[in-house]
Design a protein around this motif. Structure first.
Motif, PDB file in Angstrom:
ATOM      1  N   LEU A   1     -10.308  11.338 -56.606  1.00 14.96           N
ATOM      2  CA  LEU A   1      -9.234  10.799 -55.770  1.00 14.96           C
ATOM      3  C   LEU A   1      -8.013  11.722 -55.792  1.00 14.96           C
TER       4      LEU A   1
ATOM      5  N   GLU B   1     -15.166   6.243 -51.276  1.00 13.79           N
ATOM      6  CA  GLU B   1     -13.852   5.636 -51.554  1.00 13.79           C
ATOM      7  C   GLU B   1     -12.727   6.614 -51.198  1.00 13.79           C
TER       8      GLU B   1
ATOM      9  N   LYS C   1      -9.623   6.109 -48.505  1.00 13.61           N
ATOM     10  CA  LYS C   1      -8.210   6.228 -48.889  1.00 13.61           C
ATOM     11  C   LYS C   1      -7.476   7.315 -48.115  1.00 13.61           C
ATOM     12  N   THR C   2      -8.189   8.361 -47.674  1.00  9.16           N
ATOM     13  CA  THR C   2      -7.494   9.517 -47.086  1.00  9.16           C
ATOM     14  C   THR C   2      -7.851   9.786 -45.629  1.00  9.16           C
TER      15      THR C   2
END
Ligand code: PEP
Ligand code: MN
Length: 338
Positions: free
Chosen positions: A111, A152, A156-157
């Protein structure tokens, strides 16, 4: 063999040609250009040459292909191919950057990497969940857990995900999570794997084999395309030579050569191409100047702690500098990074 239709050929005339070819078991592939349609025919050359195709209405000529690949060649398709990966375009006047760690090591590491590469302007997050390591005792990857982390990071991005598929068995699961399937250097001539990804509709990033000639590499791309998947992007990642200072010898002449003989987009991976982080920036700049459509770069939040390829991974700061420089050179080359 390639059949060039006349610019004024009708749909019906084209249909008749296709029916004639498929009726005798030949495989056909269409390239519909701005001015004319070209039909690539796959099968026994001598048999095709004897068919009276040139006498059919709408046909301009039949051209034997001088090289052993067809669909990847500029003879078959003159316009540059642009591969669309969920809205990110690769090829033409688009510049793409795929960046991230060599391997997915943990949720935090991934992440964090995703935030870094997104902030610097890359469109893709890279990272291996299945790692084809030289030593069987080296870290082999987090497999499905790694894929879940990649998904994931995309959530998120908004980054697209490119990750390696190492065998036929994992094509289905990797396709569930990834936006683009990477075929690694060690698998470039795994023909069963090439055929399997060729049967999917996922875009494929095909890395050059470490000892592959340009001809062998293009034939590997032909394997994928001949199964119906035309969304292929090539990646020059260095070849084995006698030089030992660098991990591989990054063959930038291959970029210029591919641009001449193929319509497929090509990107450059100076990380595996050199094996040394301090050479990555200069070779990335040179790759874009040579006409590449983009870059694949290894970036790690803390390269000294990386489980694989730390020596060739850029720090967040150095990656940000590289992005600025590559964008500037890209502009000169008529390519924009969106
Ligand atoms: C990679 O990009 O993760 C990789 C293993 O590279 P290559 O197949 O070019 O060695
Ligand atoms: Mn690596």
């Amino acid at each position: 063999m390639i059949i060039v239709m006349r610019p004024e050929a009708t749909k019906e005339q084209l249909e008749r040609v296709l029916t004639k070819l498929t009726a005798v078991g030949l495989k056909v592939h269409l390239s519909e250009g701005a001015t004319r349609t070209i039909v690539g025919v796959i099968g026994d050359k001598r048999f095709i040459a004897q068919m009276p195709i040139e006498a059919m209405d709408g046909v301009e000529k039949m051209v034997p292909v001088t090289v052993d690949y067809k669909l990847v060649s500029r003879e078959f398709k003159q316009e540059n191919t642009i591969v669309d990966v969920g809205g990110v375009l690769i090829g033409g006047n688009h510049m793409v950057v795929m960046a991230g760690p060599c391997a997915v090591e943990s949720r935090e590491q991934l992440l964090q990497s995703a935030q870094i590469v997104k902030k610097a302007g890359a469109q893709f997050l890279r990272g291996g969940a299945y790692k084809p390591r030289t030593s069987p005792y080296a870290f082999q990857g987090l497999e499905v857990h790694g894929l879940e982390m990649l998904a994931e990071a995309r959530e998120k991005t908004g980054l697209k995900i490119v990750t390696e598929v190492v065998d036929v068995e994992s094509v289905a699961v990797v396709s569930e999570y990834a936006d683009m399937l990477q075929i690694g250097s060690r698998n470039m001539q795994n023909f069963q794997l090439l055929k399997t990804v060729g049967k999917t509709t996922k875009p494929v990033l095909l890395k050059r084999g470490l000892s592959a000639t340009i001809n062998e590499w293009l034939n590997a791309a032909e394997y994928i395309m001949s199964e119906g998947n035309y969304n292929v992007v090539l990646c020059e990642r260095g070849i084995r030579t006698y030089e030992e200072y660098t991990r591989n010898t990054l063959d930038l002449s291959a970029v210029a050569a591919i641009k001449n003989i193929s319509h497929l987009p090509i990107i450059v991976d100076p990380s595996h191409g050199t094996g040394r982080w301090e050479l990555v920036g200069p070779m990335a700049r040179a790759g874009i100047a040579a006409g590449a459509d983009g870059l694949m770069i290894e970036v790690h939040p803390n390269p000294a702690e990386a489980l694989s390829d730390g020596k060739q991974s850029l720090t967040p700061e150095n990656f940000t500098i590289l992005m600025q420089e590559a964008t500037t050179i890209g502009k000169i080359m008529g390519k924009i990074l969106i």
